[in-house]
Design an enzyme around this catalytic site. Structure first.
Site, PDB file in Angstrom:
ATOM      1  CB  SER A 158      28.289   5.298 -37.932  1.00  9.58           C
ATOM      2  OG  SER A 158      28.919   4.820 -36.859  1.00  9.58           O
ATOM      3  NE  ARG A 159      32.639   9.067 -34.274  1.00  7.91           N
ATOM      4  CZ  ARG A 159      31.363   9.364 -33.747  1.00  7.91           C
ATOM      5  NH1 ARG A 159      30.408   9.757 -34.698  1.00  7.91           N
ATOM      6  NH2 ARG A 159      31.407  10.002 -32.366  1.00  7.91           N
ATOM      7  CD  GLU A 208      33.385  14.150 -39.277  1.00 13.65           C
ATOM      8  OE1 GLU A 208      32.905  14.907 -38.287  1.00 13.65           O
ATOM      9  OE2 GLU A 208      32.778  13.458 -39.886  1.00 13.65           O
ATOM     10  CG  HIS A 266      29.303  14.909 -37.408  1.00 11.21           C
ATOM     11  ND1 HIS A 266      30.501  14.086 -37.457  1.00 11.21           N
ATOM     12  CD2 HIS A 266      28.541  14.232 -36.388  1.00 11.21           C
ATOM     13  CE1 HIS A 266      30.353  12.927 -36.512  1.00 11.21           C
ATOM     14  NE2 HIS A 266      29.409  13.369 -35.933  1.00 11.21           N
ATOM     15  CB  ALA A 320      22.761  12.647 -38.144  1.00 12.37           C
TER      16      ALA A 320
END
Length: 334
Positions: free
Chosen positions: A236-237, A266, A298, A300
């Protein structure tokens, strides 16, 4: 109507590929910058009425003030999350903000499952071994997902897709959300309190947005609630997890496995090739030193279907806003 000029930040080759194709019906004049939006580059805006930003662009009050002074009328996010945008500042300056509320929930949900399976069956290690002609199974012992209890925090489109997949694996699925989904309940998903979900689950997967209430949702206290030997996944984050506390839980072996596709720092690392650089972030280096930690950058969302939807919806949002219409699919934020 003259073609609208749009300046893209954090643009990669795949952004150009998809946006150029789907821009043909609109005819926008698009310029792509690889750098992220921040104080160092905001003055590059010159005559554009819209800027298009991604997850790690910094769109705070200071940046928005400069954008407004340069005539920017639209900030278009080509993502679902908007925690990096000061919406009140945008509203105060009369700048419209839009996003892609959903592009391919299944893309993120399926990547979550891929990370989970990789960790519990150690396929990444097996792949590297076999390439070195090592066919031993020692150290590759995994465990079945069938019959395990999966805890899902956040059951929006992505979390819901993940719940359904895990039910298909024969898992018991517990969920926490401020707004339970009746369709998921009908499918056998059990909603419980956050503490109950964390304390019962063998696997905890995070699918909630990042906001002040969820920042560092996973910390030393909530980690202590979890069962010893739990597997934690975050697609998610990054700010949902206090990374230092997660490292402590890994060192104590309370946390058996960790998979992250996002990381709280990130923006300094992800979407870049740093293979020839010395990475100064000691925290990510420590994380990657654990044999039971899996990190993807990142990734996904990164499917053909998702990138197609992102390009189409983003361009449609901008087109509708410039015509004085509201974006479809709930894409308007301001």
């Amino acid at each position: 109507m003259l073609p609208m000029k749009i300046l893209f930040f954090s643009a990669k080759p795949y952004d150009k590929q998809f946006f150029n194709v789907y821009n043909e019906p609109y005819g926008f004049e698009i310029e792509y910058l690889e750098t992220h939006l921040g104080p160092h580059i905001v003055n590059a805006v010159d005559g554009q009425e819209a800027v298009c930003v991604f997850v790690n662009d910094k769109v705070n009050a200071e940046i928005i003030s400069v954008l407004a002074s340069k005539g920017v009328k639209i900030i278009a996010l080509r993502c679902a999350g908007f925690n990096n945008v000061d919406l009140e500042a945008a509203r105060a300056h009369g700048i419209r903000v839009c996003r892609v509320p959903e592009y391919s929930p299944e893309a993120v949900a399926e990547h979550t499952v891929a990370m989970l399976l990789t960790l519990v069956r150690k396929t990444h290690k097996a792949y590297n071994r076999v390439r070195e002609q090592n066919f031993s199974l020692n150290g590759l012992l995994g465990f079945n997902l069938h019959g395990k209890t999966i805890g899902v925090v956040g059951t929006g489109k992505i979390g819901g897709a993940f719940c359904r997949i895990m039910k298909g694996f024969g898992c018991r699925v517990l969920a926490y959300d401020l707004f339970p989904n009746t369709d998921l309940q009908a499918a056998g998903i059990e909603y419980q309190s956050l503490e109950a979900v964390l304390s019962t689950a063998d696997v905890v997967s995070l699918h909630c947005p990042l906001n002040p209430a969820t920042h560092y949702l996973i910390n030393e206290n909530t980690l202590a609630m979890m069962k010893p030997g739990v597997t934690l996944i975050n697609t998610s984050r990054g700010g949902l997890i206090n990374t230092a506390h997660a490292i402590d839980a890994l060192k104590s072996k309370h946390l058996a496995n960790l998979a992250i596709d996002v990381y709280e720092q990130e923006e300094k690392l992800f979407f870049k090739d740093l293979s020839e650089n010395i990475i100064e972030d000691d925290t990510i280096q420590r994380l990657m030193s654990f044999p039971n930690v899996l990190v993807t950058a990142h990734q996904a969302f990164f499917t053909e279907e998702a990138l197609t939807e992102i390009a189409q919806v983003t361009l449609q949002n901008v087109d509708r806003l410039r015509r004085g219409e509201e974006p479809a699919q709930g894409g308007s934020l301001v």
